[in-house]
Design an enzyme around this catalytic site. Structure first.
Site, PDB file in Angstrom:
ATOM      1  N   SER A   1      69.067 111.450  34.461  1.00 39.87           N
ATOM      2  CA  SER A   1      68.130 111.600  33.636  1.00 39.87           C
ATOM      3  C   SER A   1      66.735 111.788  34.161  1.00 39.87           C
ATOM      4  CB  SER A   1      68.253 110.198  32.924  1.00 39.87           C
ATOM      5  OG  SER A   1      67.442 110.342  31.523  1.00 39.87           O
TER       6      SER A   1
ATOM      7  N   ASP B   1      75.013 113.975  24.152  1.00 34.79           N
ATOM      8  CA  ASP B   1      73.572 113.193  24.673  1.00 34.79           C
ATOM      9  C   ASP B   1      72.532 113.508  23.637  1.00 34.79           C
ATOM     10  OD1 ASP B   1      71.664 112.299  26.225  1.00 34.79           O
ATOM     11  OD2 ASP B   1      72.338 112.913  27.965  1.00 34.79           O
TER      12      ASP B   1
ATOM     13  N   HIS C   1      74.725 109.911  26.954  1.00 27.55           N
ATOM     14  CA  HIS C   1      73.793 109.657  27.992  1.00 27.55           C
ATOM     15  C   HIS C   1      74.558 108.799  29.020  1.00 27.55           C
ATOM     16  CE1 HIS C   1      70.016 110.593  29.699  1.00 27.55           C
ATOM     17  NE2 HIS C   1      69.897 109.010  29.687  1.00 27.55           N
TER      18      HIS C   1
END
Length: 217
Positions: free
Chosen positions: A108, A166, A193
């Protein structure tokens, strides 16, 4: 199977995580890479203000940079992003103090940071002696001040892991990041995610890492 020592990866966690939280959430990945690669994570230098319910005091959630005062949104076109230089220095210090490392594994916001490190490395920055990166749920920063990282194709080898479901970093953002690299390898998975480590992803990780195993190539 490769011979010699396992590869060493410096892990860069996501926004509102920390070294400990990232370690807890990557157990399946570390098991999948056992004997082939060692993952050593480092905490971002900036505590996230108002940690909230997931703040246990001793281990506050952290971030690599902010798009607004004490906040972060991946899609924000931040006019005054703050904290990135300190984070680049923290990564350089971790590489020097805990190295040598072969590559990076970012998740991320940590993947976005790892991509920036790759760009600097490709330009010859001696602070970042890494040969490749695995970027999970990554994205390119929208901040104009960060645009220079993406002006030239980034030549470091990369594996981009994209979650079709996601809801935090949408798949097109991760695919866009991959397009800034020369010959990126893109791995998609049906999940959201997180760092996937089921059998198909394990094979993709190992196939990619085999390119860099000591004594091979």
């Amino acid at each position: 199977m490769s011979e010699g020592r396992p590869l060493r990866l410096l892990g860069l966690h996501g926004y509102r995580q920390s070294e400990r939280r990232f370690r807890q959430r990557t157990g399946a990945l570390r098991k999948a890479l056992r004997g082939r690669a060692e993952l050593v994570a480092v905490s971002a230098p900036h505590p996230v203000p108002g940690g909230g319910e997931d703040d246990d005091g001793d281990d506050p959630p952290r971030g690599w940079w902010f798009s607004g005062p004490g906040t972060f949104e991946a899609g924000e076109v931040a006019t005054a992003p703050a904290g990135l230089e300190e984070s680049l220095s923290a990564v350089a210090a971790a590489l020097a103090e805990h190295g040598p490392f072969d590559g990076l594994l970012g998740f991320s916001q940590g993947a976005a940071l790892a991509a920036m490190v790759c760009a600097l490395r490709a330009r010859g920055d001696p602070r970042f002696p890494v040969a490749f990166a695995i970027l999970v749920a990554g994205f390119a920063s929208r901040a104009p001040a960060h645009g220079h990282f993406y002006r030239e194709p980034i030549t470091l080898p990369t594996l981009h892991v994209v979650g079709d479901a996601d809801a935090v970093i949408a798949a097109p953002l991760s695919r866009e990041l991959a397009q800034h690299f020369v010959e990126p390898v893109v791995l998609t998975h049906p999940g959201g995610h997180f760092v996937p480590a089921a059998a198909p992803q394990k094979k993709a990780y190992l196939d990619f890492l085999d390119r860099f195993c000591p004594g091979q190539g």
